[in-house]
Design a protein around this motif. Structure first.
Motif, PDB file in Angstrom:
ATOM      1  N   ARG A 188      46.653  28.445  34.362  1.00 17.22           N
ATOM      2  CA  ARG A 188      46.477  29.873  34.082  1.00 17.22           C
ATOM      3  C   ARG A 188      47.854  30.460  33.774  1.00 17.22           C
ATOM      4  NH1 ARG A 188      41.441  31.110  34.288  1.00 17.22           N
ATOM      5  NH2 ARG A 188      41.735  33.374  34.264  1.00 17.22           N
ATOM      6  N   ASN A 195      49.005  33.220  36.245  1.00 17.71           N
ATOM      7  CA  ASN A 195      47.847  33.686  37.018  1.00 17.71           C
ATOM      8  C   ASN A 195      47.528  35.157  36.704  1.00 17.71           C
ATOM      9  OD1 ASN A 195      47.763  31.126  38.186  1.00 17.71           O
ATOM     10  ND2 ASN A 195      48.950  31.750  39.960  1.00 17.71           N
ATOM     11  N   SER A 202      45.687  38.691  35.389  1.00 19.63           N
ATOM     12  CA  SER A 202      44.356  39.289  35.512  1.00 19.63           C
ATOM     13  C   SER A 202      44.401  40.728  35.012  1.00 19.63           C
ATOM     14  CB  SER A 202      43.866  39.254  36.957  1.00 19.63           C
ATOM     15  OG  SER A 202      44.711  40.016  37.786  1.00 19.63           O
ATOM     16  N   VAL A 217      47.282  45.344  33.970  1.00 15.95           N
ATOM     17  CA  VAL A 217      47.275  43.917  34.260  1.00 15.95           C
ATOM     18  C   VAL A 217      48.223  43.590  35.413  1.00 15.95           C
ATOM     19  CG1 VAL A 217      46.728  43.411  31.855  1.00 15.95           C
ATOM     20  CG2 VAL A 217      49.107  43.330  32.600  1.00 15.95           C
ATOM     21  N   TYR A 233      50.339  39.996  36.924  1.00 14.16           N
ATOM     22  CA  TYR A 233      50.705  38.607  36.675  1.00 14.16           C
ATOM     23  C   TYR A 233      51.991  38.300  37.434  1.00 14.16           C
ATOM     24  CZ  TYR A 233      54.064  40.597  33.355  1.00 14.16           C
ATOM     25  OH  TYR A 233      55.082  41.323  32.785  1.00 14.16           O
ATOM     26  N   LEU A 261      44.069  35.718  27.741  1.00 10.69           N
ATOM     27  CA  LEU A 261      43.307  35.582  28.992  1.00 10.69           C
ATOM     28  C   LEU A 261      41.981  34.867  28.733  1.00 10.69           C
ATOM     29  CD1 LEU A 261      43.363  36.262  32.035  1.00 10.69           C
ATOM     30  CD2 LEU A 261      42.127  38.365  31.474  1.00 10.69           C
ATOM     31  N   ASP A 301      39.848  31.136  30.255  1.00 13.05           N
ATOM     32  CA  ASP A 301      38.457  31.057  30.706  1.00 13.05           C
ATOM     33  C   ASP A 301      37.581  30.270  29.737  1.00 13.05           C
ATOM     34  OD1 ASP A 301      38.905  32.520  33.067  1.00 13.05           O
ATOM     35  OD2 ASP A 301      38.811  34.401  31.956  1.00 13.05           O
TER      36      ASP A 301
END
Length: 177
Positions: free
Chosen positions: A60, A85, A87, A120, A122, A146, A150
């Motif tokens: 990620r 990582n 999000s 966001v 990170y 991102l 996924d």
């Protein structure tokens, strides 16, 4: 001088459809080398971003490196940033469509709906936590990258076939995913 560019996985490769693993050891030398090589690969391919799964690494992790280029002449200039990582913690209600391409889906463009503004979180390459508001083109890059983590490609987000075209001919493309 050694070529630091990595091979970019192309649409149809199963790595692009897998959910990437969380990065657990940011200080790992191999991870730091991967970040350097991702930066070089994105730059040399005229990309504005690249995700680890695109170079056969299921982490990620992605790079955002917005800058004007032949592919994106109006892109804003920003310092290349490794995001580990990452999000999205919140987003605007406003969704805008914009043309996207991908180093893993060469010569194809798609009109993709994305949130115009996102907040966001990170970790950077030194393990420092960041929270940032992104908008417009840079928000689009973040959401695109991102999705790679996924197992989602921009061609999956295109709403109708007329919004997908071959860059060379300008015609609707048939793409093997």
């Amino acid at each position: 001088m050694t070529n630091l560019n990595l091979e970019i996985a192309q649409v149809g490769n199963s790595i692009l459809r897998q959910k990437a693993e969380m990065v657990r050891n940011i200080g790992d030398e191999k991870l730091q080398q991967l970040i350097d090589r991702l930066l070089t690969t994105a730059r040399d391919a005229n990309g504005v971003g690249i995700a680890a799964p695109q170079v056969y690494q299921s982490y990620r992790l992605f790079i955002i490196c917005s800058r004007p280029s032949p592919r994106y002449p109006d892109a804003p200039l920003m310092e290349p940033t490794a995001m580990i990582n990452p999000s999205i913690i919140s987003h605007s209600d406003e969704i805008v469509k914009g043309w996207e391409g991908c180093l893993s889906v060469p010569d194809v463009r798609g009109l993709v709906p994305r949130y115009r503004e996102i907040i966001v979180e990170y970790l950077d390459r030194y393990g420092e936590s960041h929270r940032q508001e992104l908008s417009d083109f840079v928000a689009r890059i973040f959401q695109h990258e991102l999705d790679h983590l996924d197992g989602i490609l921009f061609i999956d987000r295109v709403e109708k076939s007329e919004d997908l075209m071959d860059k060379e001919s300008g015609e609707v493309s048939q793409i093997k995913s």
